[in-house]
Design a protein around this motif. Sequence first.
Motif, PDB file in Angstrom:
ATOM      1  N   HIS A 120       0.822  -1.215   0.000  1.00  0.00           N
ATOM      2  CA  HIS A 120       0.000   0.000   0.000  1.00  0.00           C
ATOM      3  C   HIS A 120       0.854   1.262   0.000  1.00  0.00           C
ATOM      4  N   GLN A 123      -0.590   4.837  -0.430  1.00  0.00           N
ATOM      5  CA  GLN A 123      -1.277   5.525   0.667  1.00  0.00           C
ATOM      6  C   GLN A 123      -0.359   6.493   1.412  1.00  0.00           C
ATOM      7  N   GLU A 199     -13.985   8.380  -1.180  1.00  0.00           N
ATOM      8  CA  GLU A 199     -14.157   7.493  -2.326  1.00  0.00           C
ATOM      9  C   GLU A 199     -13.364   7.990  -3.535  1.00  0.00           C
ATOM     10  N   SER A 202      -9.588   7.459  -2.779  1.00  0.00           N
ATOM     11  CA  SER A 202      -9.188   6.065  -2.959  1.00  0.00           C
ATOM     12  C   SER A 202      -8.993   5.740  -4.429  1.00  0.00           C
ATOM     13  N   HIS A 206      -5.070   6.216  -4.202  1.00  0.00           N
ATOM     14  CA  HIS A 206      -4.598   5.120  -3.361  1.00  0.00           C
ATOM     15  C   HIS A 206      -4.601   3.743  -4.015  1.00  0.00           C
ATOM     16  N   GLN A 207      -5.313   3.568  -5.102  1.00  0.00           N
ATOM     17  CA  GLN A 207      -5.354   2.263  -5.747  1.00  0.00           C
ATOM     18  C   GLN A 207      -4.150   2.064  -6.674  1.00  0.00           C
TER      19      GLN A 207
END
Length: 290
Positions: A120, A123, A199, A202, A206-207
């Motif tokens: 991750h 992030q 949302e 993300s 973050h994806q």
Amino acid sequence: MTSSAFLNTGCGSGACGCGSTSAASTAPLAIPQELPSARINGMALHAPGQRPLEDELRERAYAELLRQRAVAQGLLAPHDGELAPELGESERQVLETMVDAEVHSPQPQQDECQRYYQAHAAQFTVGQALHVRHILFAVTPGINVQALAVHAEKALLELTHKDTAPGRFAQLAAELSNCPTSTQGGDLGWIGPDDCAPELASELFHQKHSQWGLGVHPRLIHSRFGFHIVEVLERRAGTVPAYAEVSERIARQLAMQSRARALHQYMSLLAGEALLESLALEAADSPLVQ
């Protein structure tokens, strides 16, 4: 376990004035007197005819499950009435102490934290920002969400066509967007992960696929505000800090997630042991250790 029920219209960005909230009514729903009250082991959670909204009812149910557990443990005195009592500060402290003693969650190990960091890394990127514009199809009370989504998909299909005119996005934003930025062609300016709804953050930051590049995002983004068509005009990549700089933050985050899972399982076990009437809670069959 506490949640709030509300509908927003907007994008959540500080660069936009559309993040206003309109609180849904929290007044008890009027229901027929003959409808049974929600009960846990015979204890009513509300007065007849005054059933709360589901979120509040669920919160009352969890509090009553804990209270009854504390009574069974001899930590609180039994309640003689038929309506679940409201808990004071001293009772809540007793419940918190009981939960702390009964709910155990493992602390994350160093290798677990390192694996999380590697999986991750996006992030933790600092300094990243996107210059974006969007078209918002707001979900408002009474709207046909399926029809709205179809309408948004049609606009997205047009904008992703290779022959679309350069000014078409701004034109459709002015015609269709429910965001005040529609008067600026949907332009939100430069935003970072903390400047927009979770949302959107993300999906855009973050994806793993968030680095897909510039242009119109290939699919609708569904947020608490509605459906978004998003176009990235410019991008600042940012940098990923070394693991040592974020290791404590990762450990805290994983510890919180572990605690949340343990609490969820604990409450499911309590619900599984209780007699629930006119009430739906997720329940587990495994008995609690006495």
